[in-house]
Enzyme design. Structure first.
Site, PDB file in Angstrom:
ATOM      1  N   ASN A   1       0.837  -1.194   0.000  1.00  0.00           N
ATOM      2  CA  ASN A   1       0.000   0.000   0.000  1.00  0.00           C
ATOM      3  C   ASN A   1       0.878   1.252   0.000  1.00  0.00           C
ATOM      4  O   ASN A   1       0.620   2.208  -0.730  1.00  0.00           O
ATOM      5  CB  ASN A   1      -0.909  -0.025   1.229  1.00  0.00           C
ATOM      6  CG  ASN A   1      -2.062   0.914   1.134  1.00  0.00           C
ATOM      7  OD1 ASN A   1      -2.785   0.921   0.157  1.00  0.00           O
ATOM      8  ND2 ASN A   1      -2.249   1.717   2.171  1.00  0.00           N
TER       9      ASN A   1
ATOM     10  N   VAL B   1      -5.673   4.775  -7.422  1.00  0.00           N
ATOM     11  CA  VAL B   1      -5.621   3.524  -6.671  1.00  0.00           C
ATOM     12  C   VAL B   1      -5.696   3.985  -5.214  1.00  0.00           C
ATOM     13  O   VAL B   1      -4.710   4.442  -4.651  1.00  0.00           O
ATOM     14  CB  VAL B   1      -4.323   2.738  -6.974  1.00  0.00           C
ATOM     15  CG1 VAL B   1      -4.254   1.478  -6.134  1.00  0.00           C
ATOM     16  CG2 VAL B   1      -4.244   2.391  -8.461  1.00  0.00           C
ATOM     17  N   PRO B   2      -6.895   3.937  -4.632  1.00  0.00           N
ATOM     18  CA  PRO B   2      -7.206   4.706  -3.427  1.00  0.00           C
ATOM     19  C   PRO B   2      -6.624   4.164  -2.114  1.00  0.00           C
ATOM     20  O   PRO B   2      -7.354   3.743  -1.211  1.00  0.00           O
ATOM     21  CB  PRO B   2      -8.731   4.702  -3.405  1.00  0.00           C
ATOM     22  CG  PRO B   2      -9.094   3.419  -4.057  1.00  0.00           C
ATOM     23  CD  PRO B   2      -8.051   3.208  -5.122  1.00  0.00           C
ATOM     24  N   CYS B   3      -5.313   4.232  -1.983  1.00  0.00           N
ATOM     25  CA  CYS B   3      -4.668   3.780  -0.745  1.00  0.00           C
ATOM     26  C   CYS B   3      -5.065   4.666   0.443  1.00  0.00           C
ATOM     27  O   CYS B   3      -4.951   4.247   1.584  1.00  0.00           O
ATOM     28  CB  CYS B   3      -3.158   3.703  -0.910  1.00  0.00           C
ATOM     29  SG  CYS B   3      -2.384   5.219  -1.460  1.00  0.00           S
ATOM     30  N   HIS B   4      -5.578   5.861   0.163  1.00  0.00           N
ATOM     31  CA  HIS B   4      -6.032   6.732   1.258  1.00  0.00           C
ATOM     32  C   HIS B   4      -7.260   6.154   1.960  1.00  0.00           C
ATOM     33  O   HIS B   4      -7.584   6.563   3.071  1.00  0.00           O
ATOM     34  CB  HIS B   4      -6.321   8.157   0.754  1.00  0.00           C
ATOM     35  CG  HIS B   4      -7.437   8.250  -0.228  1.00  0.00           C
ATOM     36  ND1 HIS B   4      -7.267   7.980  -1.575  1.00  0.00           N
ATOM     37  CD2 HIS B   4      -8.744   8.576  -0.070  1.00  0.00           C
ATOM     38  CE1 HIS B   4      -8.422   8.143  -2.195  1.00  0.00           C
ATOM     39  NE2 HIS B   4      -9.337   8.502  -1.306  1.00  0.00           N
TER      40      HIS B   4
END
Length: 159
Positions: free
Chosen positions: A113, A122-125
């Site tokens: 991540n 790529v929504p690592c948040h």
């Protein structure tokens, strides 16, 4: 090796540097730059910038431009799974580990991540701790909190 191009996008939470080829976006990362540099870029980078702008205005929840990631097979599985986390929702590292059928790989999921180079897309948040707390974010925890709050407020205003 394909030629790469850079384009700066001035977001509400800082400059985002978009890097890509004429065919795909390869990174979208927050920059420490004070000012966006103006350059001529291929259409795909401009499209990425436009879609990011729509995201920040609350008009876009999904992205449609082509992108590619460079990493190990494991990292790619994690990143692919991140894209399934819906707008304004969250998941934990453990949730992702279970989703890729490797429940014991929580730390490895966290590491993958952290190596994601396609912020927001790529929504690592959207990954939080199992106890609901915010965990590390390469762009800074304050940006992670801002992004999560932004998505929640946009989702509420549309319903």
């Amino acid at each position: 090796m394909e030629k790469t191009y850079k384009l700066d996008y001035k977001s509400p939470i800082g400059i985002i540097e978009i890097v890509g080829t004429e065919k795909a976006i390869i990174s979208i990362l927050f920059s420490d730059k004070e000012k966006a540099e103006q350059v001529t870029a291929p259409p795909i980078l401009i499209e990425c910038s436009t879609q990011l702008d729509e995201y920040f205005k609350g008009l876009r929840h999904e992205f449609t431009f082509p992108y590619q990631w460079e990493g190990t097979d494991f990292q790619k599985r994690v990143w692919s799974t991140l894209t399934t986390i819906r707008y304004a929702e969250t998941a934990s590292y453990k949730d992702i580990a279970i989703a890729i059928n490797n429940e014991k790989a929580i730390r490895a999921v966290g590491s993958a991540n952290g190596k994601n180079k396609l912020s927001i897309i790529v929504p690592c948040h959207r990954i939080i701790g199992s106890n609901g707390t915010l965990t590390g974010y390469a762009g800074g925890l304050w940006r992670k909190e801002w992004l999560l709050n932004h998505e929640q407020s946009m989702k509420k205003s549309r319903s």
